[in-house]
Write a protein that holds these residues in place. Structure first.
Motif, mmCIF file in Angstrom:
data_model
loop_
_atom_site.group_PDB
_atom_site.id
_atom_site.type_symbol
_atom_site.label_atom_id
_atom_site.label_comp_id
_atom_site.label_asym_id
_atom_site.label_seq_id
_atom_site.Cartn_x
_atom_site.Cartn_y
_atom_site.Cartn_z
ATOM 1 N N GLU A 2 95.671 89.832 11.163
ATOM 2 C CA GLU A 2 94.970 89.738 12.444
ATOM 3 C C GLU A 2 95.051 91.068 13.176
ATOM 4 O O GLU A 2 94.063 91.539 13.727
ATOM 5 N N TYR A 3 96.239 91.681 13.169
ATOM 6 C CA TYR A 3 96.405 92.978 13.822
ATOM 7 C C TYR A 3 95.536 94.027 13.134
ATOM 8 O O TYR A 3 94.901 94.849 13.798
ATOM 9 N N TYR A 4 95.489 93.996 11.820
ATOM 10 C CA TYR A 4 94.683 94.945 11.042
ATOM 11 C C TYR A 4 93.214 94.856 11.449
ATOM 12 O O TYR A 4 92.541 95.874 11.604
ATOM 13 N N CYS A 5 92.733 93.652 11.663
ATOM 14 C CA CYS A 5 91.330 93.451 12.052
ATOM 15 C C CYS A 5 91.091 93.717 13.536
ATOM 16 O O CYS A 5 90.004 94.125 13.930
ATOM 17 N N ALA A 6 92.102 93.465 14.363
ATOM 18 C CA ALA A 6 91.943 93.652 15.805
ATOM 19 C C ALA A 6 92.032 95.131 16.176
ATOM 20 O O ALA A 6 91.403 95.568 17.141
ATOM 21 N N TYR A 7 92.804 95.882 15.409
ATOM 22 C CA TYR A 7 92.995 97.305 15.689
ATOM 23 C C TYR A 7 91.692 98.083 15.593
ATOM 24 O O TYR A 7 91.427 98.969 16.380
ATOM 25 N N GLN A 8 90.860 97.728 14.620
ATOM 26 C CA GLN A 8 89.583 98.411 14.384
ATOM 27 C C GLN A 8 88.650 97.419 13.707
ATOM 28 O O GLN A 8 89.102 96.579 12.934
ATOM 29 N N VAL A 15 88.734 94.146 4.306
ATOM 30 C CA VAL A 15 89.851 93.201 4.439
ATOM 31 C C VAL A 15 90.228 92.658 3.061
ATOM 32 O O VAL A 15 91.416 92.543 2.733
ATOM 33 N N GLU A 16 89.227 92.364 2.262
ATOM 34 C CA GLU A 16 89.465 91.859 0.914
ATOM 35 C C GLU A 16 90.248 92.879 0.083
ATOM 36 O O GLU A 16 91.189 92.534 -0.626
ATOM 37 N N GLU A 17 89.881 94.157 0.198
ATOM 38 C CA GLU A 17 90.590 95.217 -0.528
ATOM 39 C C GLU A 17 92.024 95.360 -0.032
ATOM 40 O O GLU A 17 92.937 95.597 -0.818
ATOM 41 N N LYS A 18 92.235 95.220 1.258
ATOM 42 C CA LYS A 18 93.584 95.298 1.826
ATOM 43 C C LYS A 18 94.436 94.139 1.295
ATOM 44 O O LYS A 18 95.592 94.337 0.921
ATOM 45 N N LEU A 19 93.852 92.947 1.252
ATOM 46 C CA LEU A 19 94.581 91.793 0.742
ATOM 47 C C LEU A 19 94.919 91.963 -0.740
ATOM 48 O O LEU A 19 95.976 91.531 -1.194
ATOM 49 N N TYR A 20 94.016 92.605 -1.461
ATOM 50 C CA TYR A 20 94.245 92.840 -2.882
ATOM 51 C C TYR A 20 95.501 93.686 -3.083
ATOM 52 O O TYR A 20 96.270 93.476 -4.019
ATOM 53 N N SER A 21 95.747 94.628 -2.164
ATOM 54 C CA SER A 21 96.916 95.500 -2.274
ATOM 55 C C SER A 21 98.231 94.738 -2.058
ATOM 56 O O SER A 21 99.300 95.218 -2.433
ATOM 57 N N PHE A 22 98.164 93.542 -1.463
ATOM 58 C CA PHE A 22 99.369 92.739 -1.244
ATOM 59 C C PHE A 22 99.727 91.870 -2.449
ATOM 60 O O PHE A 22 100.722 91.175 -2.418
ATOM 61 N N SER A 23 98.888 91.869 -3.447
ATOM 62 C CA SER A 23 99.048 91.061 -4.673
ATOM 63 C C SER A 23 99.370 89.590 -4.367
ATOM 64 O O SER A 23 100.368 89.043 -4.809
ATOM 65 N N LEU A 24 98.489 88.983 -3.585
ATOM 66 C CA LEU A 24 98.580 87.549 -3.297
ATOM 67 C C LEU A 24 97.758 86.795 -4.333
ATOM 68 O O LEU A 24 96.893 87.365 -4.988
ATOM 69 N N ASN A 25 98.002 85.494 -4.448
ATOM 70 C CA ASN A 25 97.152 84.739 -5.372
ATOM 71 C C ASN A 25 95.824 84.411 -4.696
ATOM 72 O O ASN A 25 95.666 84.565 -3.482
ATOM 73 N N THR A 34 89.416 83.032 5.297
ATOM 74 C CA THR A 34 88.789 81.936 6.044
ATOM 75 C C THR A 34 89.316 81.903 7.479
ATOM 76 O O THR A 34 88.541 81.772 8.428
ATOM 77 N N HIS A 35 90.611 82.027 7.628
ATOM 78 C CA HIS A 35 91.220 82.037 8.967
ATOM 79 C C HIS A 35 90.661 83.188 9.810
ATOM 80 O O HIS A 35 90.311 82.995 10.982
ATOM 81 N N LEU A 36 90.583 84.378 9.211
ATOM 82 C CA LEU A 36 90.097 85.548 9.950
ATOM 83 C C LEU A 36 88.641 85.393 10.369
ATOM 84 O O LEU A 36 88.269 85.784 11.479
ATOM 85 N N ILE A 37 87.831 84.810 9.514
ATOM 86 C CA ILE A 37 86.411 84.594 9.848
ATOM 87 C C ILE A 37 86.281 83.522 10.929
ATOM 88 O O ILE A 37 85.539 83.698 11.900
ATOM 89 N N GLU A 38 87.004 82.416 10.767
ATOM 90 C CA GLU A 38 86.923 81.319 11.738
ATOM 91 C C GLU A 38 87.376 81.747 13.135
ATOM 92 O O GLU A 38 86.842 81.284 14.132
ATOM 93 N N HIS A 39 88.344 82.640 13.207
ATOM 94 C CA HIS A 39 88.862 83.094 14.497
ATOM 95 C C HIS A 39 88.214 84.404 14.948
ATOM 96 O O HIS A 39 88.723 85.088 15.837
ATOM 97 N N ASN A 40 87.118 84.739 14.325
ATOM 98 C CA ASN A 40 86.268 85.878 14.705
ATOM 99 C C ASN A 40 86.964 87.244 14.612
ATOM 100 O O ASN A 40 86.631 88.161 15.344
ATOM 101 N N PHE A 41 87.940 87.362 13.719
ATOM 102 C CA PHE A 41 88.546 88.669 13.483
ATOM 103 C C PHE A 41 87.652 89.498 12.564
ATOM 104 O O PHE A 41 87.668 90.717 12.620
ATOM 105 N N ILE A 42 86.906 88.809 11.704
ATOM 106 C CA ILE A 42 85.930 89.475 10.840
ATOM 107 C C ILE A 42 84.557 88.985 11.260
ATOM 108 O O ILE A 42 84.292 87.784 11.244
#
Length: 142
Positions: A2-8, A15-25, A34-42
């Motif tokens: 959320e901070y990453y999206c709110a900062y700029q 955002v997808e590329e940033k998440l890829y760097s965290f190696s999440l499933n 989905t959360h970021l889109i629903e809460h208008n961060f993206i």
């Protein structure tokens, strides 16, 4: 995130590329996106409008370069068209003329093909339309 999206303003691809760097499933990534889109961060439209204003007003990019950069970020052509309306035509032309005259005067070559080529290449890299560039070149050669 959320901070990453709110900062700029960020687009979905960034955002997808940033998440890829965290190696999440995959499920975790989807839940976060989905959360970021629903809460208008993206918001792709908001991102595109901000991108257009910033790149034109501060880097003096032309419409061609802006469109190509937005396409590279997977922004839809409908949103690109809406975003380009953020640049008033008078401002666009005014910035083009200021940039072109400044660059013309900064080229150390004497008048001739070499100077003309440097001038045209610079403005093409900036993303301005060829008809504008060649009209300005004719005007400045006099």
């Amino acid at each position: 995130m959320e901070y990453y999206c709110a900062y700029q303003e960020r687009c979905y691809k960034e955002v997808e590329e940033k998440l890829y760097s965290f190696s999440l499933n995959l499920a975790e990534k989807e839940a976060i996106l989905t959360h970021l889109i629903e809460h208008n961060f993206i918001n792709e439209e908001r991102f595109a409008k901000s991108f257009v204003r910033g790149k034109h007003n501060y880097k003096f990019w032309g419409k061609n370069r802006i469109v190509n950069e937005l396409k590279f970020r997977n922004i839809s052509s409908r949103i690109i068209t809406i975003a380009l309306k953020e640049i008033p035509e008078e401002t666009y032309l005014e910035n083009f003329h200021l940039l072109s005259e400044k660059h013309w005067n900064s080229i150390t070559e004497r008048k001739g093909q070499k100077k003309n080529k440097k001038f045209v290449d610079f403005l093409l890299r900036k993303g301005y339309e060829t008809h504008l560039i060649y009209e300005k070149l004719k005007e400045l050669e006099k």
